[in-house]
Design a protein around this motif. Structure first.
Motif, mmCIF file in Angstrom:
data_model
loop_
_atom_site.group_PDB
_atom_site.id
_atom_site.type_symbol
_atom_site.label_atom_id
_atom_site.label_comp_id
_atom_site.label_asym_id
_atom_site.label_seq_id
_atom_site.Cartn_x
_atom_site.Cartn_y
_atom_site.Cartn_z
ATOM 1 N N SER A 1 0.802 -1.216 0.000
ATOM 2 C CA SER A 1 0.000 0.000 0.000
ATOM 3 C C SER A 1 0.839 1.272 0.000
ATOM 4 C CB SER A 1 -0.938 0.016 1.214
ATOM 5 O OG SER A 1 -0.185 -0.069 2.415
ATOM 6 N N ALA A 2 2.154 1.143 0.238
ATOM 7 C CA ALA A 2 3.024 2.322 0.241
ATOM 8 C C ALA A 2 3.282 2.838 -1.172
ATOM 9 C CB ALA A 2 4.347 2.001 0.921
ATOM 10 N N VAL A 3 3.067 1.987 -2.173
ATOM 11 C CA VAL A 3 3.347 2.374 -3.554
ATOM 12 C C VAL A 3 2.175 3.174 -4.112
ATOM 13 C CG1 VAL A 3 3.840 1.543 -5.881
ATOM 14 C CG2 VAL A 3 4.816 0.359 -3.894
ATOM 15 N N ASP A 4 2.468 4.385 -4.585
ATOM 16 C CA ASP A 4 1.438 5.280 -5.122
ATOM 17 C C ASP A 4 1.320 5.209 -6.640
ATOM 18 O OD1 ASP A 4 2.860 7.440 -2.799
ATOM 19 O OD2 ASP A 4 0.825 6.641 -2.568
ATOM 20 N N ASP A 5 2.386 4.810 -7.305
ATOM 21 C CA ASP A 5 2.390 4.872 -8.761
ATOM 22 C C ASP A 5 3.338 3.820 -9.315
ATOM 23 O OD1 ASP A 5 1.588 5.748 -11.193
ATOM 24 O OD2 ASP A 5 2.359 7.782 -10.992
#
Length: 260
Positions: free
Chosen positions: A56-60
């Motif tokens: 969930s830390a990855v935004d893109d």
């Protein structure tokens, strides 16, 4: 912001995390066309856990691949497990450069990404040498346009071909030999491939510069490019992060950084 950049070549696939300031982690895995999104997810989850991070830390996510059979599964990794719509070179990514070859659609994603990364860091005109499964020599114009280039077999392919095609030649590691004139079979093979590729680089760089007719900086990247460092003065800069720099610039040009 946390960006996952995925660069897939014929031999290896690189996953790298950028936190908006710098690359904080990089991982490599062997490229396997049949690897599913679920398998990628398990592998990536474990590596992120080692960084004390979660999916969930990855935004893109941005993807460059030269293996069409794998793109579907990598996109599914982004959509199903990262919950983001990936930016894919060759599909929905605006590159912002002119592609000045007869059939622009034939230009490999990796070559275009390198052109963007090279121009962003060094300006132009440039000769970009990428040493991987194939060794490519690409020309970037003064304005960043992709102007074509050359494709030769990679150094690993050449060493493998010697072993496969000649019954009495062993499989040996690529290394810089102590002497040009080999005094044994292994040293002779290493010398022939290593110095043969140095000569290939020097000869093609000279021919490209002569045909182009303008001063050009030469930048080398790729998995085995570091082998040639110090072996020739025809390469001005060795840049192992050239492709990642290009992917990051593509994301910036597309304004595709998103925050959930």
């Amino acid at each position: 912001m946390m960006l996952l950049a995925i660069e897939q070549g014929n031999t290896n696939t690189t996953f790298a995390l950028h936190d908006g300031e710098t690359w904080i982690a990089q991982w490599r895995t062997a490229t396997e066309m049949a690897r599913t999104a679920d398998e990628y997810a398990v592998w990536l989850h474990q590596l992120l856990a080692m960084q004390k991070m979660e999916m969930s830390a990855v935004d893109d996510c941005v993807i460059s691949s030269v293996v069409p059979q794998s793109i579907f599964n990598i996109k599914n990794l982004a959509r199903r497990y990262l919950k983001v719509e990936p930016l894919v070179v060759g599909e929905n990514a605006e590159l912002g450069i002119d592609i000045r070859i007869e059939k622009p659609a034939e230009a490999g994603a990796d070559r275009l990404v390198n052109a963007i990364g090279g121009f962003t860091a060094y300006g132009g005109p440039l000769i970009l040498i990428d040493s991987g499964t194939a060794t490519t020599f690409d020309v970037v114009g003064p304005d960043g346009g992709f102007e074509g280039g050359l494709i030769a077999p990679g150094i690993n392919l050449s060493m493998q071909a010697l072993h496969t095609a000649a019954a009495r030649l062993p499989r040996v590691a690529i290394a810089k030999p102590a002497h040009v004139i080999g005094r044994g079979t292994v040293e002779a093979m290493q010398s022939g491939v290593f110095w043969g590729y140095v000569a290939l680089i020097e000869g093609l760089v000279d021919r490209i510069r002569a045909e182009y007719g303008k001063p050009m900086r030469t930048v080398a990247t790729g998995g085995v490019a570091s082998l040639f460092e110090g072996a020739t003065d025809k390469i001005d800069t060795f840049d192992p992060e050239l492709t990642l720099r290009g992917l990051l610039e593509i994301v910036r040009r597309n304004g595709n950084i998103r925050t959930r």
